[in-house]
Design an enzyme around this catalytic site. Structure first.
Site, PDB file in Angstrom:
ATOM      1  N   GLY A  13      28.135   9.574  11.603  1.00 54.13           N
ATOM      2  CA  GLY A  13      26.889   8.861  11.302  1.00 54.13           C
ATOM      3  C   GLY A  13      27.078   7.365  11.157  1.00 54.13           C
ATOM      4  O   GLY A  13      26.399   6.728  10.360  1.00 54.13           O
ATOM      5  N   SER A  38      29.499  12.748   7.428  1.00 56.63           N
ATOM      6  CA  SER A  38      30.481  13.230   6.453  1.00 56.63           C
ATOM      7  C   SER A  38      30.183  12.621   5.088  1.00 56.63           C
ATOM      8  O   SER A  38      29.898  11.431   4.976  1.00 56.63           O
ATOM      9  CB  SER A  38      31.891  12.834   6.905  1.00 56.63           C
ATOM     10  N   ILE A  41      33.912  10.770   4.369  1.00 53.97           N
ATOM     11  CA  ILE A  41      34.418   9.624   5.144  1.00 53.97           C
ATOM     12  C   ILE A  41      33.286   8.629   5.339  1.00 53.97           C
ATOM     13  O   ILE A  41      32.241   8.966   5.906  1.00 53.97           O
ATOM     14  CB  ILE A  41      34.950  10.090   6.524  1.00 53.97           C
ATOM     15  N   VAL A  44      32.136   2.222   8.871  1.00 54.90           N
ATOM     16  CA  VAL A  44      32.627   0.850   8.856  1.00 54.90           C
ATOM     17  C   VAL A  44      31.507  -0.033   8.312  1.00 54.90           C
ATOM     18  O   VAL A  44      31.678  -0.761   7.349  1.00 54.90           O
ATOM     19  CB  VAL A  44      33.061   0.393  10.270  1.00 54.90           C
ATOM     20  N   VAL A  46      29.933  -2.761   8.849  1.00 52.27           N
ATOM     21  CA  VAL A  46      29.836  -4.208   8.727  1.00 52.27           C
ATOM     22  C   VAL A  46      29.438  -4.786  10.080  1.00 52.27           C
ATOM     23  O   VAL A  46      29.377  -4.093  11.067  1.00 52.27           O
ATOM     24  CB  VAL A  46      31.162  -4.843   8.270  1.00 52.27           C
ATOM     25  N   ALA A  49      26.474  -9.711  13.864  1.00 55.77           N
ATOM     26  CA  ALA A  49      25.879 -10.126  15.133  1.00 55.77           C
ATOM     27  C   ALA A  49      26.061  -9.021  16.159  1.00 55.77           C
ATOM     28  O   ALA A  49      26.774  -8.061  15.918  1.00 55.77           O
ATOM     29  CB  ALA A  49      26.553 -11.409  15.632  1.00 55.77           C
ATOM     30  N   LYS A  77      21.480 -14.476  16.267  1.00 56.26           N
ATOM     31  CA  LYS A  77      22.634 -15.365  16.186  1.00 56.26           C
ATOM     32  C   LYS A  77      22.861 -15.917  17.588  1.00 56.26           C
ATOM     33  O   LYS A  77      23.005 -15.154  18.539  1.00 56.26           O
ATOM     34  CB  LYS A  77      23.857 -14.580  15.720  1.00 56.26           C
TER      35      LYS A  77
HETATM   36  C1  LIG Z   1      35.042  -7.270   9.426  1.00 57.70           C
HETATM   37  C2  LIG Z   1      34.279  -6.649  10.578  1.00 57.70           C
HETATM   38  C3  LIG Z   1      33.271  -7.378  11.185  1.00 57.70           C
HETATM   39  C4  LIG Z   1      32.552  -6.836  12.261  1.00 57.70           C
HETATM   40  N1  LIG Z   1      31.557  -7.553  12.849  1.00 57.70           N
HETATM   41  C5  LIG Z   1      30.854  -7.063  13.855  1.00 57.70           C
HETATM   42  C6  LIG Z   1      29.791  -7.795  14.440  1.00 57.70           C
HETATM   43  O1  LIG Z   1      29.500  -8.918  14.054  1.00 57.70           O
HETATM   44  N2  LIG Z   1      29.099  -7.228  15.460  1.00 57.70           N
HETATM   45  C7  LIG Z   1      29.395  -5.968  15.928  1.00 57.70           C
HETATM   46  O2  LIG Z   1      28.714  -5.494  16.846  1.00 57.70           O
HETATM   47  N3  LIG Z   1      30.403  -5.253  15.392  1.00 57.70           N
HETATM   48  C8  LIG Z   1      31.128  -5.764  14.367  1.00 57.70           C
HETATM   49  N4  LIG Z   1      32.145  -5.030  13.806  1.00 57.70           N
HETATM   50  C9  LIG Z   1      32.445  -3.740  14.376  1.00 57.70           C
HETATM   51  C10 LIG Z   1      31.424  -2.692  13.959  1.00 57.70           C
HETATM   52  O3  LIG Z   1      31.088  -2.826  12.588  1.00 57.70           O
HETATM   53  C11 LIG Z   1      32.069  -1.358  14.217  1.00 57.70           C
HETATM   54  O4  LIG Z   1      32.559  -1.301  15.535  1.00 57.70           O
HETATM   55  C12 LIG Z   1      31.073  -0.230  14.067  1.00 57.70           C
HETATM   56  O5  LIG Z   1      30.429  -0.281  12.809  1.00 57.70           O
HETATM   57  C13 LIG Z   1      31.825   1.059  14.227  1.00 57.70           C
HETATM   58  O6  LIG Z   1      30.888   2.093  14.223  1.00 57.70           O
HETATM   59  P1  LIG Z   1      31.346   3.547  14.581  1.00 57.70           P
HETATM   60  O7  LIG Z   1      30.104   4.389  14.552  1.00 57.70           O
HETATM   61  O8  LIG Z   1      32.165   3.552  15.834  1.00 57.70           O
HETATM   62  O9  LIG Z   1      32.385   3.973  13.442  1.00 57.70           O
HETATM   63  P2  LIG Z   1      32.134   4.253  11.896  1.00 57.70           P
HETATM   64  O10 LIG Z   1      31.148   3.339  11.260  1.00 57.70           O
HETATM   65  O11 LIG Z   1      33.532   4.319  11.318  1.00 57.70           O
HETATM   66  O12 LIG Z   1      31.500   5.692  11.895  1.00 57.70           O
HETATM   67  C14 LIG Z   1      32.276   6.842  12.098  1.00 57.70           C
HETATM   68  C15 LIG Z   1      31.521   7.993  11.506  1.00 57.70           C
HETATM   69  O13 LIG Z   1      32.234   9.185  11.788  1.00 57.70           O
HETATM   70  C16 LIG Z   1      32.248   9.979  10.627  1.00 57.70           C
HETATM   71  N5  LIG Z   1      33.381  10.881  10.698  1.00 57.70           N
HETATM   72  C17 LIG Z   1      34.682  10.550  10.881  1.00 57.70           C
HETATM   73  N6  LIG Z   1      35.431  11.655  10.878  1.00 57.70           N
HETATM   74  C18 LIG Z   1      34.577  12.704  10.713  1.00 57.70           C
HETATM   75  C19 LIG Z   1      34.746  14.103  10.651  1.00 57.70           C
HETATM   76  N7  LIG Z   1      35.974  14.674  10.750  1.00 57.70           N
HETATM   77  N8  LIG Z   1      33.639  14.872  10.485  1.00 57.70           N
HETATM   78  C20 LIG Z   1      32.405  14.305  10.380  1.00 57.70           C
HETATM   79  N9  LIG Z   1      32.188  12.968  10.461  1.00 57.70           N
HETATM   80  C21 LIG Z   1      33.268  12.193  10.608  1.00 57.70           C
HETATM   81  C22 LIG Z   1      32.309   9.012   9.471  1.00 57.70           C
HETATM   82  O14 LIG Z   1      31.853   9.611   8.275  1.00 57.70           O
HETATM   83  C23 LIG Z   1      31.356   7.932   9.979  1.00 57.70           C
HETATM   84  O15 LIG Z   1      30.010   8.231   9.625  1.00 57.70           O
HETATM   85  C24 LIG Z   1      32.873  -5.540  12.737  1.00 57.70           C
HETATM   86  C25 LIG Z   1      33.887  -4.791  12.102  1.00 57.70           C
HETATM   87  C26 LIG Z   1      34.589  -5.334  11.029  1.00 57.70           C
HETATM   88  C27 LIG Z   1      35.681  -4.509  10.361  1.00 57.70           C
END
Ligand SMILES: Cc1cc2nc3c(=O)[nH]c(=O)nc-3n(C[C@H](O)[C@H](O)[C@H](O)COP(=O)(O)OP(=O)(O)OC[C@H]3O[C@@H](n4cnc5c(N)ncnc54)[C@H](O)[C@@H]3O)c2cc1C
Length: 84
Positions: A13, A38, A41, A44, A46, A49, A77
């Site tokens: 999610g 979950s 877990i 991320v 954050v 932009a 931005k």
């Molecule tokens: C400091 C920082 C600044 C950033 N700035 C930007 C920005 O300006 N612009 C931008 O576009 N991006 C930015 N990013 C990147 C962006 O925030 C991330 O790439 C994005 O939030 C990742 O999303 P995701 O859905 O891939 O992963 P996550 O947010 O990690 O989501 C993964 C999901 O999977 C679930 N999960 C994991 N394992 C299981 C399991 N076994 N069973 C059930 N669920 C599970 C977790 O609970 C979670 O809900 C930044 C990142 C950082 C660290």
């Protein structure tokens, strides 16, 4: 459920999971999209932009961009400068 309809489960999610689930639900009307989050877990969650292609995502999914910005308290931005 018609033969063409599907049941889709998106695991995770975070940003990727919710955007994928939204796009699948829009692209495959009649299908059921379930998103599993979950409790243990975190996300991320954050970011300040986004890439310009986010506008295509909004258009594709019929999301009103002005309404989206208002609801999320977001801003446009226009650039990023990296030094060294
Ligand atoms: C400091 C920082 C600044 C950033 N700035 C930007 C920005 O300006 N612009 C931008 O576009 N991006 C930015 N990013 C990147 C962006 O925030 C991330 O790439 C994005 O939030 C990742 O999303 P995701 O859905 O891939 O992963 P996550 O947010 O990690 O989501 C993964 C999901 O999977 C679930 N999960 C994991 N394992 C299981 C399991 N076994 N069973 C059930 N669920 C599970 C977790 O609970 C979670 O809900 C930044 C990142 C950082 C660290």
């Amino acid at each position: 459920m018609s033969p063409a309809s599907k049941r889709i489960v998106v695991v995770g999610g975070g940003t990727a999971g919710w955007m994928a689930a939204t796009s699948l639900a829009t692209a495959l009307p009649g299908s059921t999209v379930q998103l599993v989050e979950s409790e243990e877990i975190g996300i991320v969650g954050v970011g300040e932009a986004s890439f310009p292609m986010l506008r295509d995502y909004h258009k594709l999914n019929g999301i009103d961009e002005a309404g989206f910005l208002r609801a999320t308290n977001g801003t446009f931005k226009l650039g990023i400068e990296f030094r060294d």
